[in-house]
Design a protein around this motif. Sequence first.
Motif, PDB file in Angstrom:
ATOM      1  N   VAL A  49       0.701  -1.280  -0.091  1.00 39.25           N
ATOM      2  CA  VAL A  49      -0.083  -0.014   0.031  1.00 39.25           C
ATOM      3  C   VAL A  49       0.953   1.344   0.165  1.00 39.25           C
ATOM      4  N   MET A  50       0.599   2.094  -0.704  1.00 40.63           N
ATOM      5  CA  MET A  50       1.603   3.385  -1.031  1.00 40.63           C
ATOM      6  C   MET A  50       0.680   4.420  -1.322  1.00 40.63           C
ATOM      7  N   PHE A  51       0.761   5.524  -0.673  1.00 44.74           N
ATOM      8  CA  PHE A  51       0.122   7.054  -0.845  1.00 44.74           C
ATOM      9  C   PHE A  51       1.305   8.014  -1.151  1.00 44.74           C
ATOM     10  N   VAL A  52       1.268   8.731  -2.023  1.00 44.25           N
ATOM     11  CA  VAL A  52       2.306   9.827  -2.423  1.00 44.25           C
ATOM     12  C   VAL A  52       1.587  10.805  -2.922  1.00 44.25           C
ATOM     13  N   ARG A  53       2.466  11.854  -2.391  1.00 46.30           N
ATOM     14  CA  ARG A  53       1.747  13.372  -2.523  1.00 46.30           C
ATOM     15  C   ARG A  53       2.850  14.220  -2.756  1.00 46.30           C
ATOM     16  N   ALA A  54       2.358  15.501  -3.447  1.00 45.95           N
ATOM     17  CA  ALA A  54       3.319  16.565  -3.503  1.00 45.95           C
ATOM     18  C   ALA A  54       2.431  17.630  -4.160  1.00 45.95           C
ATOM     19  N   VAL A  55       3.181  19.031  -3.798  1.00 45.22           N
ATOM     20  CA  VAL A  55       2.382  20.346  -3.975  1.00 45.22           C
ATOM     21  C   VAL A  55       3.249  20.854  -5.060  1.00 45.22           C
ATOM     22  N   HIS A  56       2.711  21.240  -6.269  1.00 43.61           N
ATOM     23  CA  HIS A  56       3.229  21.823  -7.454  1.00 43.61           C
ATOM     24  C   HIS A  56       2.380  22.692  -8.270  1.00 43.61           C
ATOM     25  N   LYS A  57       3.005  24.114  -8.345  1.00 45.01           N
ATOM     26  CA  LYS A  57       2.034  24.859  -9.019  1.00 45.01           C
ATOM     27  C   LYS A  57       0.703  25.246  -8.599  1.00 45.01           C
ATOM     28  N   ASN A  58       0.464  25.368  -7.321  1.00 49.19           N
ATOM     29  CA  ASN A  58      -0.810  25.410  -6.723  1.00 49.19           C
ATOM     30  C   ASN A  58      -1.629  24.171  -6.714  1.00 49.19           C
ATOM     31  N   THR A  59      -1.313  23.135  -7.153  1.00 52.02           N
ATOM     32  CA  THR A  59      -1.891  21.883  -7.196  1.00 52.02           C
ATOM     33  C   THR A  59      -1.412  20.812  -6.201  1.00 52.02           C
ATOM     34  N   LEU A  60      -2.465  20.075  -5.781  1.00 45.62           N
ATOM     35  CA  LEU A  60      -2.074  18.880  -4.847  1.00 45.62           C
ATOM     36  C   LEU A  60      -2.095  17.674  -5.737  1.00 45.62           C
ATOM     37  N   LEU A  61      -1.180  16.855  -5.752  1.00 45.30           N
ATOM     38  CA  LEU A  61      -1.059  15.679  -6.484  1.00 45.30           C
ATOM     39  C   LEU A  61      -1.062  14.554  -5.676  1.00 45.30           C
ATOM     40  N   ILE A  62      -1.914  13.696  -5.591  1.00 47.21           N
ATOM     41  CA  ILE A  62      -1.878  12.246  -4.861  1.00 47.21           C
ATOM     42  C   ILE A  62      -1.900  11.262  -5.718  1.00 47.21           C
ATOM     43  N   ALA A  63      -0.849  10.007  -5.690  1.00 42.47           N
ATOM     44  CA  ALA A  63      -0.885   9.128  -6.438  1.00 42.47           C
ATOM     45  C   ALA A  63      -0.714   7.766  -5.545  1.00 42.47           C
ATOM     46  N   SER A  64      -0.867   6.663  -6.323  1.00 42.85           N
ATOM     47  CA  SER A  64      -0.805   5.433  -5.456  1.00 42.85           C
ATOM     48  C   SER A  64       0.653   4.648  -5.608  1.00 42.85           C
ATOM     49  N   ASP A  65       1.745   5.335  -6.262  1.00 39.30           N
ATOM     50  CA  ASP A  65       2.976   4.976  -6.522  1.00 39.30           C
ATOM     51  C   ASP A  65       3.956   6.329  -6.725  1.00 39.30           C
ATOM     52  N   GLU A  66       5.342   5.975  -6.726  1.00 41.37           N
ATOM     53  CA  GLU A  66       6.051   7.229  -7.154  1.00 41.37           C
ATOM     54  C   GLU A  66       6.225   7.304  -8.624  1.00 41.37           C
ATOM     55  N   ALA A  67       6.328   6.478  -9.447  1.00 40.63           N
ATOM     56  CA  ALA A  67       6.294   6.501 -10.675  1.00 40.63           C
ATOM     57  C   ALA A  67       5.107   7.239 -11.422  1.00 40.63           C
ATOM     58  N   THR A  68       3.724   7.037 -10.786  1.00 43.65           N
ATOM     59  CA  THR A  68       2.666   7.791 -11.372  1.00 43.65           C
ATOM     60  C   THR A  68       2.904   9.155 -11.215  1.00 43.65           C
ATOM     61  N   LEU A  69       3.311   9.351  -9.822  1.00 44.54           N
ATOM     62  CA  LEU A  69       3.409  10.859  -9.461  1.00 44.54           C
ATOM     63  C   LEU A  69       4.579  11.587 -10.306  1.00 44.54           C
ATOM     64  N   HIS A  70       5.532  10.863 -10.646  1.00 45.95           N
ATOM     65  CA  HIS A  70       6.483  11.451 -11.443  1.00 45.95           C
ATOM     66  C   HIS A  70       6.042  11.768 -12.910  1.00 45.95           C
ATOM     67  N   ARG A  71       5.288  10.924 -13.526  1.00 43.60           N
ATOM     68  CA  ARG A  71       4.643  11.045 -14.667  1.00 43.60           C
ATOM     69  C   ARG A  71       3.703  12.434 -14.639  1.00 43.60           C
ATOM     70  N   ALA A  72       2.951  12.568 -13.402  1.00 42.49           N
ATOM     71  CA  ALA A  72       2.139  13.731 -13.434  1.00 42.49           C
ATOM     72  C   ALA A  72       2.988  15.021 -13.243  1.00 42.49           C
ATOM     73  N   LEU A  73       4.281  14.942 -12.406  1.00 45.17           N
ATOM     74  CA  LEU A  73       4.844  16.254 -12.498  1.00 45.17           C
ATOM     75  C   LEU A  73       5.458  16.340 -13.876  1.00 45.17           C
ATOM     76  N   ASP A  74       5.829  15.554 -14.543  1.00 45.96           N
ATOM     77  CA  ASP A  74       6.302  15.713 -16.145  1.00 45.96           C
ATOM     78  C   ASP A  74       5.299  16.427 -16.797  1.00 45.96           C
ATOM     79  N   LEU A  75       4.222  15.925 -16.781  1.00 41.62           N
ATOM     80  CA  LEU A  75       2.942  16.655 -17.585  1.00 41.62           C
ATOM     81  C   LEU A  75       2.878  17.929 -17.140  1.00 41.62           C
ATOM     82  N   ALA A  76       2.891  18.361 -15.780  1.00 43.03           N
ATOM     83  CA  ALA A  76       2.831  19.608 -15.260  1.00 43.03           C
ATOM     84  C   ALA A  76       3.770  20.475 -15.894  1.00 43.03           C
ATOM     85  N   ASN A  77       5.079  19.960 -16.119  1.00 41.89           N
ATOM     86  CA  ASN A  77       6.165  20.721 -16.437  1.00 41.89           C
ATOM     87  C   ASN A  77       6.222  20.747 -18.092  1.00 41.89           C
ATOM     88  N   GLY A  78       5.493  20.044 -18.731  1.00 36.01           N
ATOM     89  CA  GLY A  78       5.179  20.384 -20.267  1.00 36.01           C
ATOM     90  C   GLY A  78       5.898  19.023 -20.784  1.00 36.01           C
TER      91      GLY A  78
END
Length: 459
Positions: A49-78
């Motif tokens: 079980v994994m919960f991963v979070r980060a706040v980036h550009k006024n957006t709260l990101l929550i994911a079920s694993d680090e790889a998914t959160l990394h992809r979300a951050l990549d999309l947020a950075n263009g």
Amino acid sequence: MQPSEPSPGALAALAEEAFAALAQDAPHLKRRETAYAGVPIQCLGDEDVMFVRAVHKNTLLIASDEATLHRALDLANGKGAPLGEQDAFAELCRETGGKDLFVYASATPLWENLPSQAVPPEASGLQELDALALGLEVAPPVFVEHLAFHTRGPRSGFLELLDQAPLKRPFATAVPERLLSFSRMRLAPGEGWDSLLNTLKRIQTPAGHNGLLARLEAVQQHCGFSLREDFLKSLGDTVTTTLAVGDDPAHPDLVYVWTLADPAGCLSCVERTLATLEQNNEPKPFRRHWVEGAEVFVVDREGWDKGMPMPYPREAPPVAFGVVQGALVVANRPELVARFSRRPKTEEAPPPALSAVIETLPAQAWAVSYCDLAALLENLSGSLATLQSRGMPLPDVLAGILKSDIPLAPAVSCVYTTPRSVILESRAPLPFMSAILSGAAVGASLPLLQDLRTEGGAI
């Protein structure tokens, strides 16, 4: 005045509060911190079980694993194609209209990570499902929800069963005065049967499918008619269900009506089936009655329990059915079948409350349901009180509704399709309530609730 965007600090505080509560409830989950592309990341969990979070550009990101959160951050950075440029995402945003809540999920990873022993999605047609979304809009006095399943192309296999012709408009139907719930759907029984058999052929082994066909053939030979060519061809394309308070408030009247394309052919199939059952069982599991001028078939409890492989449900009302006025009618009391035979040849318009909500649904809807929540909860109050007295707690939301005097709007839902989506739309006074309580309306006639209603009474 437009609300201001939440600050990164407020979002981080909100996420920290949620993580702290989760860590307190599950102390075995380990907590650690890391970073990606300069953004701090907090992780809570273990290998399972994994919960991963980060706040980036006024957006709260929550994911079920680090790889998914990394992809979300990549999309947020263009980096990579934004979701908004993907066909499925754009279409589902438009179709679900989630002004207050929008949830999107891609189905592609599911098909890519199926266990090796699982049925290939290509065999069942599920490989065409590529995404799903939930949209929610607050429109007092109801919440409007859209749950959409998006497909890459034409639907096949099991998904093909969801492609049905729209219901005929305007609605013309006579319904009981004290209506609790109403549903109507349009089906193509013959074509649906063909699609189901073709899908099962692709899923099953050759030996397994041939065995299924052999068993079906044995049943048809025993009864003396073809299930596909005789019975299913005799059925029409519309099924209507009503639940209403009748002469006995503790036992609502439940009636199913299936229109018939060939009433004489359907009656012949029913007669042959009953003759086969009567020939092999004594006492007979069914009795024939003439009730108020109509021939009605009624389940005989004693004959059923002695001759059928499954016992008849304790305290359940006897099932009655008949072919009357060009329809196959099934009800929980013989009088209801007979009463249907005396209805006017020209159907009456439904009550204004029912028409007002159903006629506003999409024209392409092939299934609709209506539930008078206030009347249903009032009728079920005795059963629910008995459940509580037996130590079975009710959900907090339902318990709160029963205690309050807040007027409840009716719940209405429908199913319809577009070229690329299957959409379930519902409107109810609480989110995610329509489907649950519409199911409870039908469940009101089940044996367990019949016992509870008898003990607890009903208003």
